[in-house]
Design a protein around this motif. Sequence first.
Motif, PDB file in Angstrom:
ATOM      1  N   TYR A 248       0.859  -1.177   0.000  1.00  0.00           N
ATOM      2  CA  TYR A 248       0.000   0.000   0.000  1.00  0.00           C
ATOM      3  C   TYR A 248       0.902   1.236   0.000  1.00  0.00           C
ATOM      4  O   TYR A 248       1.785   1.372   0.851  1.00  0.00           O
ATOM      5  N   ASP A 249       0.688   2.114  -0.968  1.00  0.00           N
ATOM      6  CA  ASP A 249       1.471   3.355  -1.051  1.00  0.00           C
ATOM      7  C   ASP A 249       2.973   3.077  -1.046  1.00  0.00           C
ATOM      8  O   ASP A 249       3.758   3.709  -0.308  1.00  0.00           O
ATOM      9  N   SER A 250       3.366   2.086  -1.846  1.00  0.00           N
ATOM     10  CA  SER A 250       4.790   1.745  -2.030  1.00  0.00           C
ATOM     11  C   SER A 250       5.466   1.227  -0.767  1.00  0.00           C
ATOM     12  O   SER A 250       6.694   1.300  -0.631  1.00  0.00           O
TER      13      SER A 250
END
Length: 354
Positions: free
Chosen positions: A172-174
Amino acid sequence: MAEALYFMPDISGFSKFVNDTEIEHSIHIIAELLELLLDNNMLELQLVEIEGDALFMFTTKIPTYKELMQHTKTMLEEFHKHTKEYDFKRICSCGSCKTTIDLNLKFLVHYGELTMIKVKNIIKPYGMEVIQIHRLLKNQVPVQEYVLFTESLSALYQDNMIESWTKNTEMYDSRNLNYYYKVLDNIKLEVQATAEREVDKNEDFTVPNAVINKTFNANIEKIYRYLSELKYRHIWDKEVMKVEFDENEVNRVGTEHNCVLKLGTLKFKTISRPSKDSLIYGETTESIIFLKNFYYLVNLHTQDLNTTEVSLSLYLEYTFLGSFIKQSILKQITKIWRKKLESLHQVTQSEIFP
Protein backbone atom coordinates in the motif's frame (compact mmCIF):
# COMPACT_ATOMS: atom_id res chain seq x y z
CA MET A 1 -1.16 10.54 23.18
CA ALA A 2 -4.18 8.29 23.74
CA GLU A 3 -4.34 4.84 22.15
CA ALA A 4 -7.45 3.37 20.55
CA LEU A 5 -8.79 0.15 19.14
CA TYR A 6 -10.42 0.72 15.74
CA PHE A 7 -13.10 -1.78 14.71
CA MET A 8 -14.90 -2.21 11.36
CA PRO A 9 -17.54 -4.89 10.66
CA ASP A 10 -18.17 -4.94 6.91
CA ILE A 11 -21.07 -6.67 5.14
CA SER A 12 -20.55 -8.12 1.67
CA GLY A 13 -22.36 -10.39 -0.75
CA PHE A 14 -25.14 -8.41 -2.39
CA SER A 15 -25.16 -8.67 -6.16
CA LYS A 16 -25.68 -5.61 -8.35
CA PHE A 17 -29.37 -4.98 -8.87
CA VAL A 18 -31.12 -2.96 -11.53
CA ASN A 19 -34.77 -2.49 -10.59
CA ASP A 20 -36.20 -0.19 -7.95
CA THR A 21 -37.63 -2.96 -5.76
CA GLU A 22 -34.27 -4.69 -5.38
CA ILE A 23 -32.43 -1.46 -4.58
CA GLU A 24 -35.09 -0.38 -2.07
CA HIS A 25 -35.16 -3.77 -0.35
CA SER A 26 -31.37 -4.04 -0.20
CA ILE A 27 -31.24 -0.69 1.61
CA HIS A 28 -33.82 -1.87 4.17
CA ILE A 29 -32.06 -5.21 4.70
CA ILE A 30 -28.61 -3.66 5.16
CA ALA A 31 -30.07 -1.10 7.57
CA GLU A 32 -31.63 -3.91 9.65
CA LEU A 33 -28.33 -5.80 9.77
CA LEU A 34 -26.30 -2.73 10.73
CA GLU A 35 -28.78 -2.01 13.52
CA LEU A 36 -28.42 -5.63 14.65
CA LEU A 37 -24.64 -5.26 14.87
CA LEU A 38 -25.05 -2.10 16.95
CA ASP A 39 -27.51 -3.90 19.23
CA ASN A 40 -24.83 -6.55 19.86
CA ASN A 41 -22.05 -4.07 20.61
CA MET A 42 -20.82 -5.88 23.75
CA LEU A 43 -17.67 -3.75 24.05
CA GLU A 44 -19.67 -0.52 23.88
CA LEU A 45 -17.59 0.77 21.00
CA GLN A 46 -18.30 4.31 19.86
CA LEU A 47 -19.81 4.60 16.39
CA VAL A 48 -17.93 7.11 14.25
CA GLU A 49 -20.05 6.70 11.14
CA ILE A 50 -21.87 4.32 8.82
CA GLU A 51 -19.88 3.77 5.64
CA GLY A 52 -22.05 2.04 3.06
CA ASP A 53 -22.33 -1.57 4.29
CA ALA A 54 -19.81 -1.09 7.11
CA LEU A 55 -19.58 0.47 10.57
CA PHE A 56 -16.52 2.42 11.66
CA MET A 57 -16.15 2.23 15.47
CA PHE A 58 -13.50 2.77 18.10
CA THR A 59 -12.78 2.62 21.84
CA THR A 60 -10.06 3.79 24.18
CA LYS A 61 -10.96 1.00 26.64
CA ILE A 62 -8.78 -1.70 25.12
CA PRO A 63 -10.41 -5.14 25.58
CA THR A 64 -8.64 -8.39 26.29
CA TYR A 65 -8.08 -10.81 23.42
CA LYS A 66 -10.84 -13.07 24.78
CA GLU A 67 -13.30 -10.18 25.03
CA LEU A 68 -12.56 -9.02 21.50
CA MET A 69 -12.93 -12.47 19.97
CA GLN A 70 -16.19 -13.08 21.85
CA HIS A 71 -17.42 -9.72 20.58
CA THR A 72 -16.81 -10.67 16.95
CA LYS A 73 -18.28 -14.15 17.46
CA THR A 74 -21.47 -12.79 18.99
CA MET A 75 -21.93 -10.26 16.20
CA LEU A 76 -21.35 -12.91 13.55
CA GLU A 77 -23.70 -15.44 15.16
CA GLU A 78 -26.52 -12.91 15.52
CA PHE A 79 -25.90 -11.70 11.96
CA HIS A 80 -26.39 -15.20 10.51
CA LYS A 81 -29.30 -16.04 12.79
CA HIS A 82 -31.04 -13.00 11.35
CA THR A 83 -30.26 -13.79 7.70
CA LYS A 84 -31.35 -17.42 8.13
CA GLU A 85 -34.59 -16.42 9.85
CA TYR A 86 -35.16 -13.83 7.14
CA ASP A 87 -34.76 -16.53 4.48
CA PHE A 88 -37.40 -18.67 6.24
CA LYS A 89 -39.83 -15.77 6.53
CA ARG A 90 -39.28 -13.79 3.36
CA ILE A 91 -42.17 -13.48 0.93
CA CYS A 92 -40.40 -11.42 -1.73
CA SER A 93 -38.47 -13.12 -4.53
CA CYS A 94 -36.48 -10.11 -5.73
CA GLY A 95 -32.72 -10.44 -6.03
CA SER A 96 -32.00 -8.62 -2.78
CA CYS A 97 -34.35 -10.73 -0.68
CA LYS A 98 -33.30 -14.04 -2.25
CA THR A 99 -29.59 -13.40 -1.67
CA THR A 100 -29.80 -12.12 1.92
CA ILE A 101 -28.92 -15.64 3.08
CA ASP A 102 -25.66 -15.36 1.09
CA LEU A 103 -24.45 -12.21 2.83
CA ASN A 104 -21.13 -12.38 4.67
CA LEU A 105 -19.51 -10.39 7.44
CA LYS A 106 -15.84 -9.67 8.02
CA PHE A 107 -14.09 -7.72 10.77
CA LEU A 108 -11.07 -5.42 10.54
CA VAL A 109 -9.38 -4.41 13.79
CA HIS A 110 -6.49 -2.00 14.31
CA TYR A 111 -4.61 -0.54 17.28
CA GLY A 112 -2.85 2.80 17.28
CA GLU A 113 -2.76 6.43 18.28
CA LEU A 114 -6.01 8.37 18.56
CA THR A 115 -6.09 11.76 16.90
CA MET A 116 -9.36 13.66 16.72
CA ILE A 117 -10.50 16.31 14.26
CA LYS A 118 -13.26 18.82 14.89
CA VAL A 119 -15.27 20.39 12.07
CA LYS A 120 -18.00 22.65 13.46
CA ASN A 121 -19.79 20.37 15.96
CA ILE A 122 -18.49 17.10 14.51
CA ILE A 123 -15.59 15.40 16.29
CA LYS A 124 -14.16 12.10 15.09
CA PRO A 125 -10.90 10.10 14.70
CA TYR A 126 -8.54 11.33 12.02
CA GLY A 127 -5.11 10.60 10.58
CA MET A 128 -2.91 7.74 9.43
CA GLU A 129 -4.43 5.14 11.79
CA VAL A 130 -7.85 5.74 10.27
CA ILE A 131 -6.42 5.60 6.75
CA GLN A 132 -4.66 2.30 7.45
CA ILE A 133 -7.74 0.36 8.57
CA HIS A 134 -9.77 1.70 5.65
CA ARG A 135 -7.14 0.67 3.11
CA LEU A 136 -7.26 -2.88 4.44
CA LEU A 137 -10.93 -3.14 3.43
CA LYS A 138 -9.58 -3.93 -0.05
CA ASN A 139 -7.31 -6.76 1.06
CA GLN A 140 -6.57 -10.06 -0.66
CA VAL A 141 -7.76 -12.45 2.07
CA PRO A 142 -9.00 -15.51 0.11
CA VAL A 143 -12.08 -16.28 2.29
CA GLN A 144 -15.43 -14.56 2.82
CA GLU A 145 -15.64 -14.35 6.61
CA TYR A 146 -12.70 -13.58 8.87
CA VAL A 147 -11.32 -11.26 11.51
CA LEU A 148 -8.24 -9.30 10.47
CA PHE A 149 -5.72 -7.84 12.94
CA THR A 150 -3.19 -5.26 11.82
CA GLU A 151 0.42 -5.80 12.85
CA SER A 152 0.17 -3.31 15.72
CA LEU A 153 -2.85 -5.12 17.17
CA SER A 154 -1.25 -8.55 16.75
CA ALA A 155 1.74 -7.28 18.75
CA LEU A 156 -0.66 -6.33 21.54
CA TYR A 157 -2.20 -9.82 21.61
CA GLN A 158 0.80 -11.89 20.50
CA ASP A 159 0.71 -14.15 23.58
CA ASN A 160 -2.86 -15.19 22.75
CA MET A 161 -2.56 -15.65 18.97
CA ILE A 162 -1.09 -19.12 19.15
CA GLU A 163 -3.01 -20.87 16.37
CA SER A 164 -5.41 -20.50 13.45
CA TRP A 165 -3.94 -17.16 12.37
CA THR A 166 -2.41 -16.57 8.95
CA LYS A 167 0.08 -13.80 8.23
CA ASN A 168 -0.10 -11.84 4.98
CA THR A 169 1.70 -8.85 3.48
CA GLU A 170 0.36 -6.42 0.89
CA MET A 171 1.72 -3.31 -0.78
CA TYR A 172 0.00 0.00 0.00
CA ASP A 173 1.47 3.36 -1.05
CA SER A 174 4.79 1.75 -2.03
CA ARG A 175 5.28 0.12 1.38
CA ASN A 176 4.54 -3.27 2.85
CA LEU A 177 1.64 -3.60 5.25
CA ASN A 178 1.53 -6.73 7.40
CA TYR A 179 -1.62 -8.20 8.92
CA TYR A 180 -2.98 -11.46 10.37
CA TYR A 181 -6.37 -13.05 9.73
CA LYS A 182 -8.41 -15.84 11.28
CA VAL A 183 -11.07 -17.68 9.24
CA LEU A 184 -14.60 -17.58 10.70
CA ASP A 185 -16.53 -19.53 8.05
CA ASN A 186 -17.50 -22.28 10.49
CA ILE A 187 -19.78 -19.95 12.49
CA LYS A 188 -22.14 -19.42 9.55
CA LEU A 189 -22.38 -23.16 8.92
CA GLU A 190 -23.10 -23.90 12.59
CA VAL A 191 -25.83 -21.26 12.83
CA GLN A 192 -27.54 -22.43 9.64
CA ALA A 193 -27.37 -26.10 10.67
CA THR A 194 -29.00 -25.29 14.02
CA ALA A 195 -31.75 -23.25 12.36
CA GLU A 196 -32.59 -26.03 9.90
CA ARG A 197 -33.04 -28.50 12.74
CA GLU A 198 -35.76 -26.39 14.34
CA VAL A 199 -39.39 -27.39 13.96
CA ASP A 200 -41.17 -25.77 11.03
CA LYS A 201 -43.34 -22.98 12.41
CA ASN A 202 -45.47 -22.26 9.34
CA GLU A 203 -49.22 -21.73 9.74
CA ASP A 204 -51.32 -24.91 9.85
CA PHE A 205 -53.62 -24.29 6.91
CA THR A 206 -56.81 -26.33 6.79
CA VAL A 207 -59.48 -26.65 4.10
CA PRO A 208 -60.59 -23.15 2.98
CA ASN A 209 -64.16 -21.98 3.49
CA ALA A 210 -64.19 -20.47 0.00
CA VAL A 211 -61.96 -20.32 -3.08
CA ILE A 212 -62.10 -17.66 -5.80
CA ASN A 213 -60.27 -18.31 -9.06
CA LYS A 214 -59.53 -15.65 -11.66
CA THR A 215 -57.23 -15.24 -14.66
CA PHE A 216 -55.22 -12.02 -14.66
CA ASN A 217 -53.89 -10.55 -17.89
CA ALA A 218 -50.75 -9.37 -16.15
CA ASN A 219 -47.25 -10.48 -15.24
CA ILE A 220 -46.99 -12.56 -12.05
CA GLU A 221 -44.21 -10.43 -10.54
CA LYS A 222 -46.26 -7.28 -11.02
CA ILE A 223 -49.32 -8.80 -9.34
CA TYR A 224 -47.25 -10.08 -6.45
CA ARG A 225 -45.63 -6.71 -5.94
CA TYR A 226 -49.03 -5.00 -5.65
CA LEU A 227 -50.15 -7.67 -3.20
CA SER A 228 -47.10 -7.77 -0.95
CA GLU A 229 -45.86 -4.17 -1.02
CA LEU A 230 -48.01 -2.53 1.64
CA LYS A 231 -47.46 0.96 0.25
CA TYR A 232 -49.55 -0.02 -2.81
CA ARG A 233 -52.48 -1.57 -0.90
CA HIS A 234 -54.74 1.50 -1.07
CA ILE A 235 -54.42 1.62 -4.86
CA TRP A 236 -56.40 -1.60 -5.42
CA ASP A 237 -58.15 -2.18 -2.07
CA LYS A 238 -60.81 0.53 -2.17
CA GLU A 239 -62.02 -0.21 1.37
CA VAL A 240 -58.64 0.79 2.78
CA MET A 241 -58.07 4.50 3.36
CA LYS A 242 -54.44 3.98 4.35
CA VAL A 243 -52.07 1.32 5.66
CA GLU A 244 -49.95 1.95 8.73
CA PHE A 245 -46.67 -0.01 8.64
CA ASP A 246 -42.93 0.33 9.21
CA GLU A 247 -41.63 1.76 5.94
CA ASN A 248 -38.05 0.92 6.92
CA GLU A 249 -38.61 -2.85 6.90
CA VAL A 250 -39.30 -5.33 4.11
CA ASN A 251 -42.65 -7.09 4.47
CA ARG A 252 -42.18 -10.73 5.49
CA VAL A 253 -43.89 -13.48 7.50
CA GLY A 254 -44.82 -12.02 10.87
CA THR A 255 -44.87 -8.37 9.72
CA GLU A 256 -47.77 -6.47 11.29
CA HIS A 257 -49.68 -3.57 9.80
CA ASN A 258 -52.97 -1.71 10.30
CA CYS A 259 -55.55 -1.22 7.57
CA VAL A 260 -57.45 1.98 8.34
CA LEU A 261 -61.06 1.75 7.10
CA LYS A 262 -63.88 4.29 7.21
CA LEU A 263 -65.44 2.51 10.20
CA GLY A 264 -62.39 1.36 12.10
CA THR A 265 -58.98 -0.30 11.89
CA LEU A 266 -58.04 -3.92 11.26
CA LYS A 267 -54.70 -5.26 12.44
CA PHE A 268 -53.15 -7.79 10.07
CA LYS A 269 -50.07 -10.02 10.14
CA THR A 270 -48.35 -11.37 7.03
CA ILE A 271 -48.37 -15.14 6.46
CA SER A 272 -47.35 -17.47 3.64
CA ARG A 273 -46.55 -21.11 2.94
CA PRO A 274 -43.82 -22.87 0.94
CA SER A 275 -44.33 -23.49 -2.77
CA LYS A 276 -41.96 -24.56 -5.53
CA ASP A 277 -44.03 -23.46 -8.53
CA SER A 278 -46.13 -20.53 -7.27
CA LEU A 279 -45.91 -17.20 -5.52
CA ILE A 280 -48.09 -17.12 -2.40
CA TYR A 281 -49.06 -14.18 -0.23
CA GLY A 282 -51.47 -13.99 2.69
CA GLU A 283 -52.51 -12.20 5.84
CA THR A 284 -54.33 -13.02 9.04
CA THR A 285 -56.36 -10.95 11.51
CA GLU A 286 -58.34 -11.40 14.70
CA SER A 287 -60.00 -7.99 14.37
CA ILE A 288 -63.13 -8.88 12.37
CA ILE A 289 -66.37 -9.00 14.33
CA PHE A 290 -67.95 -12.48 14.76
CA LEU A 291 -64.65 -14.14 13.77
CA LYS A 292 -61.97 -15.56 16.07
CA ASN A 293 -59.59 -15.53 13.16
CA PHE A 294 -59.64 -14.75 9.46
CA TYR A 295 -56.88 -15.35 6.99
CA TYR A 296 -56.47 -15.50 3.25
CA LEU A 297 -53.88 -16.85 0.85
CA VAL A 298 -53.43 -15.70 -2.73
CA ASN A 299 -51.73 -18.29 -4.94
CA LEU A 300 -50.24 -16.97 -8.19
CA HIS A 301 -49.25 -19.36 -10.97
CA THR A 302 -47.74 -18.28 -14.31
CA GLN A 303 -49.44 -19.28 -17.56
CA ASP A 304 -47.24 -17.12 -19.78
CA LEU A 305 -45.40 -13.80 -19.57
CA ASN A 306 -48.58 -11.73 -19.21
CA THR A 307 -51.12 -14.28 -18.01
CA THR A 308 -51.39 -15.41 -14.40
CA GLU A 309 -53.81 -17.79 -12.71
CA VAL A 310 -54.90 -16.35 -9.38
CA SER A 311 -56.48 -18.51 -6.69
CA LEU A 312 -57.71 -16.86 -3.48
CA SER A 313 -58.45 -19.09 -0.48
CA LEU A 314 -60.49 -17.71 2.42
CA TYR A 315 -60.31 -19.23 5.92
CA LEU A 316 -62.79 -18.25 8.64
CA GLU A 317 -62.91 -19.33 12.27
CA TYR A 318 -66.18 -18.16 13.81
CA THR A 319 -66.97 -16.98 17.33
CA PHE A 320 -69.92 -18.54 19.16
CA LEU A 321 -72.29 -15.81 17.95
CA GLY A 322 -70.72 -15.82 14.49
CA SER A 323 -71.50 -19.52 14.07
CA PHE A 324 -75.23 -18.67 13.95
CA ILE A 325 -74.79 -16.38 10.93
CA LYS A 326 -71.74 -17.94 9.32
CA GLN A 327 -73.36 -18.33 5.89
CA SER A 328 -74.14 -14.64 5.82
CA ILE A 329 -70.63 -13.71 6.95
CA LEU A 330 -68.98 -15.96 4.38
CA LYS A 331 -71.20 -14.60 1.60
CA GLN A 332 -70.35 -11.01 2.51
CA ILE A 333 -66.59 -11.60 2.77
CA THR A 334 -66.57 -13.54 -0.51
CA LYS A 335 -68.41 -10.67 -2.23
CA ILE A 336 -65.93 -8.14 -0.84
CA TRP A 337 -62.95 -10.17 -2.04
CA ARG A 338 -64.37 -10.64 -5.53
CA LYS A 339 -64.43 -6.84 -5.79
CA LYS A 340 -60.90 -6.59 -4.44
CA LEU A 341 -59.60 -9.08 -7.01
CA GLU A 342 -61.35 -7.28 -9.87
CA SER A 343 -59.83 -3.99 -8.74
CA LEU A 344 -56.40 -5.61 -8.41
CA HIS A 345 -56.76 -7.03 -11.91
CA GLN A 346 -57.54 -3.62 -13.37
CA VAL A 347 -54.61 -1.98 -11.60
CA THR A 348 -52.10 -4.62 -12.71
CA GLN A 349 -53.09 -4.17 -16.33
CA SER A 350 -51.76 -0.62 -16.34
CA GLU A 351 -48.41 -0.26 -18.08
CA ILE A 352 -46.83 2.16 -15.63
CA PHE A 353 -45.95 0.97 -12.16
CA PRO A 354 -46.18 3.67 -9.48
